[in-house]
Scaffold this motif. Structure first.
Motif, PDB file in Angstrom:
ATOM      1  N   GLY A  63      32.476   8.686  16.112  1.00  0.00           N
ATOM      2  CA  GLY A  63      33.060   9.186  14.868  1.00  0.00           C
ATOM      3  C   GLY A  63      33.039   8.147  13.761  1.00  0.00           C
ATOM      4  O   GLY A  63      33.013   8.486  12.576  1.00  0.00           O
TER       5      GLY A  63
ATOM      6  N   ARG B  29      30.783  13.559  10.993  1.00  0.00           N
ATOM      7  CA  ARG B  29      31.267  14.664  11.825  1.00  0.00           C
ATOM      8  C   ARG B  29      31.124  15.949  11.001  1.00  0.00           C
ATOM      9  O   ARG B  29      31.806  16.113  10.003  1.00  0.00           O
TER      10      ARG B  29
ATOM     11  N   THR C  61      32.151  18.735  19.399  1.00  0.00           N
ATOM     12  CA  THR C  61      31.998  18.056  18.114  1.00  0.00           C
ATOM     13  C   THR C  61      30.503  17.904  17.832  1.00  0.00           C
ATOM     14  O   THR C  61      29.726  17.610  18.746  1.00  0.00           O
TER      15      THR C  61
END
Lengths: 629, 155
Positions: free
Chosen positions: A604, A609, A617
């Motif tokens: 991340g 994202r 994700t």
């Protein structure tokens, strides 16, 4: 479909004069009682099935642990399996056999064991089946094959068949039918297995018990939407035609000295009580009369089936060839020229249609031939890894497999002692083990060997309980019921032992749906491992890869760098993380939640994202090199 | 007309009526008719032609042989650069009809079975005609605003 029941009216009368027997009142009563018992047992089977479905609909998918489906099954589910098993073993005692009732029990068992996931899963399970759906979808949409992208397109027949069906049925995707493929294929397997078993015994109980045991033993799960699942049907059908219609007269076995006395010694108490459903006109191993027209027609049918097999799978034709060769060498069937014709067909396909694969892999394939050490490493040692729960499942699979082989061996010995062994079926049970010498098949050969031999193992497992054609004791029936419950429980543990990683959640699907829609043609869709359904649609338009090694090492910077290197210049790359991949990492790599979350957080910080839900994700590495937002 | 001829007449009539009723009930009649035909039609005809009299053998062969014929026809067309599901169904229908024609059935049975074998082709042609009508309608209405986004609700 009962082989041993005569449809001819009973007759009496001497000196060649036959007259029908008038049924006595007691006969009518017996017939009526038999019919009523059949109705009651059918209702028991339906109740067991209904109860099973009700119980399965209530299970919590997210509570499945590393031991798979069995970890969330309530005790009542085993009760319903026991009820069905008991009902089947009682049905098997009724004379003459109640074929429709036996078939109903087997159909209920198939729905319970092979259709089980459809009662609780949100989306179809098993990502490889999704990929195969993607292959068919790509063919249906483009009318092209992609052998340079995937070697399976050198044997495209099955995927083309799927494309044909989805096109004429006006379906965008075959995902909707995936849950019902295993029960449908298993039901189709029963036809040829019935013929094979019938060709080897005149005892209808052994035939039905063989079908029942086959459904309880086929744990390897290759009956999904796959070329091998379809090809097993072709393999069994070819062998069934040969064994039923092209048998040679049986020749006595020549056992070596000391064994001969023990194996073939008749015992007075074993003869000659014969069950009333034994048709003595069809003895095991007998030659069925066949006209020239039938011979030509059936040889053409074998050619059709083998042609379809050659065009649709890389391994099964070799198993067919091995089985047929074994039957010819042991002089069990006629058509001694058949293996030669098969070799010509197989070689022609390899040379002219699978040349793309062969040109790149021939050296590697030849290296693997005759390397049992390589086989043992890839098929056993390399697979015995993972979390403690998963290791338990692996041990159970080994024990289950060995147990079935031992049971079949007991059946062979008992059949030999009862002078009812059929060498053809023994040979076919052993023949697939010859594939060990061929290659490791990416660690999957042992599974395929089990798959190819299980119908014949099931036959001799049945013979272990019913070696002679005489009424069985209540103890034997109880043993059949008890073993059935053990096998059913074992099958649920072994077949669905990876269920935690093989389930596809709605959230995982949504993430993939999003990224497939978002990604431009040629863009890279990467993942941690292959437990991701990323190929079900527009498969040929995107490139996929998995970066498991770097993820396991926790080298997130290296992973991002690798992603950057693997994408094409000027195009975005996506990295998809799903619940299925996480479960896979837990099961097979022993990765903890903390380790997973740490890597996810690291990713991340390095990538953008673009999509997130509770399970999945999606990250993007933008082509313009903008920093993560 | 004798009773057995009525039976033979009843087979195609029942098949056609079943397809019409399924369509009227909103069931996917086209899909049911064509996939059922592909799954059992050619195999049934070829197995009859092979002369097999044993019922269990016939039952065991029907689906594998059907699927093998479908597979070989569609794959051959694909390798020839002609991917056409409709043409595949057409060729499979011709194979089926020819096989039924060569089986020594009584004439009434042969005619009835050929009529049933032709049903999927008729359904397919009807569906093609309906699709072309629908395409014409779409052309007329093209350009009108689309209410809502396909993706919006999902994400």
């Amino acid at each position: 479909m009962v082989p041993s029941e005569s449809t001819q009216p009973r007759t009496v009368g001497g000196r060649g004069v036959a007259r029908p027997i008038r049924p006595h009142a007691t006969d009518v009563l017996v017939l009526g009682r038999r019919a009523w018992i059949g109705v009651i047992l059918s209702e028991v089977a339906i109740v067991a099935l209904a109860g099973w479905v009700t119980v399965l609909r209530g299970i919590d998918l997210r509570a499945i642990d590393d031991r798979g489906l069995i970890s969330v099954l309530p005790p009542a589910s085993f009760g319903f399996l026991a009820l069905l098993s008991l009902s089947f073993s009682i049905t098997l005692r009724i004379r003459p056999l109640l074929a429709p009732v036996l078939l109903l029990h087997i159909a209920a068992l198939i729905v319970m064991l092979y259709g089980a996931p459809s009662f609780f899963e949100e989306m179809p399970r098993f990502v490889t089946a999704w990929l195969h759906v993607g292959f068919s979808e790509a063919i249906a949409r483009t009318g092209e094959l992609f052998p340079l992208r995937d070697a399976r397109f050198d044997w495209p027949g099955f995927f083309v068949l799927g494309a044909l069906f989805s096109s004429v049925a006006n379906m965008d995707s075959l995902l909707g039918v995936l849950p019902w493929i295993p029960p449908i294929l298993t039901l189709l397997y029963l036809g040829p297995i019935y013929l094979i078993a019938r060709s080897a015994t005149s005892d209808g109980r052994v035939v039905w018990l063989c079908l029942w045991f086959f459904c309880l033993m086929n744990w390897v799960g290759q009956d999904y939407y796959s070329p091998q699942g379809f090809n097993v049907l072709l393999l069994l059908t070819i062998l069934a035609v040969l064994l039923t219609w092209f048998r040679r007269p049986s020749t006595p076995l020549a056992w070596p000295g000391a064994l001969r006395g023990w194996l073939r010694r008749p015992r007075a108490s074993e003869e000659p009580v014969v069950a009333p459903d034994v048709d003595r006109s069809v003895l095991p191993g007998s030659v069925t009369p066949i006209s020239n027209r039938e011979q030509v027609g059936l040889i053409a049918v074998i050619g059709l089936l083998f042609g379809a097999s050659v065009a649709s799978h890389q391994l099964t034709p070799f198993a067919v060839l091995g089985g047929v060769f074994m039957l010819i060498v042991l002089r069990r069937v006629r058509l001694s020229g058949l293996p030669m014709i098969m070799v010509v067909l197989l070689t022609s396909w390899l040379l002219f249609r699978a040349s793309t694969f062969l040109s790149g892999h021939l050296a590697g394939l030849l290296e693997d031939i005759g390397r049992p050490d390589q086989f043992a490493a890839t098929n056993i040692a390399d697979r015995l890894v993972g979390s403690s729960g998963h290791f338990f499942v692996l041990q159970a699979r080994l024990a289950f497999t060995l147990g079935i082989w031992v049971l079949a061996a007991v059946g062979v010995i008992r059949a030999i002692r009862a002078r009812r062994v059929d060498l053809a079926l023994v040979a076919l049970a052993i023949a697939p083990f010859g594939l060990i010498l061929l290659q490791g098949y990416g660690g999957e050969m042992l599974l395929r060997i089990y798959l190819f031999s299980v119908p014949f193992m099931a036959f001799y497992a049945a013979a272990a309980f019913l070696p002679r054609p005489r009424p069985s004791s209540w103890a034997a029936s109880a043993a059949v019921a008890a073993v059935s419950v053990v096998l059913a429980s074992g099958l649920l543990l072994t077949r669905y032992g990876n269920e935690k990683a093989e389930l596809v959640s709605v959230e995982d699907f949504r993430a993939l749906e999003y990224v497939i829609e978002l990604a431009q043609p040629g863009e890279l869709i990467a993942s941690v491992n292959d437990a991701v359904p990323n190929g079900y649609s527009e498969w040929e338009q995107h490139r996929t890869t998995s970066l498991g090694e770097l993820w396991r090492e926790g080298d997130i910077d290296g992973l991002v760098e690798e992603l950057d290197q693997r994408r094409r210049s000027g195009l975005d790359a996506y990295f998809v993380v799903t619940r299925g991949q996480r479960s896979f990492a837990e099961l097979f790599w022993g990765m903890s939640d903390a380790e997973w979350d740490e890597r996810l957080a690291g990713l991340g910080r390095s990538l953008e994202r673009v999509y997130e839900n509770r399970d999945a994700t999606v990250f993007r590495l933008a082509a313009d090199g903008e920093p993560a937002s | 007309m004798s009773a057995w001829r009525l039976w033979y007449l009843g087979i195609p009539v029942a098949a056609f009526a079943g397809a019409v009723v399924a369509g009227a009930l909103g069931l996917p009649a086209r899909e049911i008719v064509i996939t059922s035909f592909l799954a059992v039609g050619p195999g049934a005809a070829i197995t009859w032609l092979s002369g097999v009299r044993d019922r269990a053998t016939w039952l065991a062969l029907v689906v594998p042989v059907s699927l093998s014929i479908d597979l070989l026809v569609a794959t051959a067309l694909l390798y020839m650069g002609v991917w056409s599901p409709e043409l595949s169904v057409g060729i499979v229908t011709v194979i089926t009809v020819l096989a039924i024609g060569l089986v020594p059935f009584e004439r009434g049975a042969r005619v009835a079975l050929i009529a049933v074998a032709l049903l999927p082709g008729i359904v397919l042609i009807a569906a093609q005609l309906a699709a072309s009508d629908s395409a014409t309608t779409q052309t007329i209405t093209r350009g009108e605003p689309v209410a809502g986004s396909l993706m919006g609700d999902t994400y």
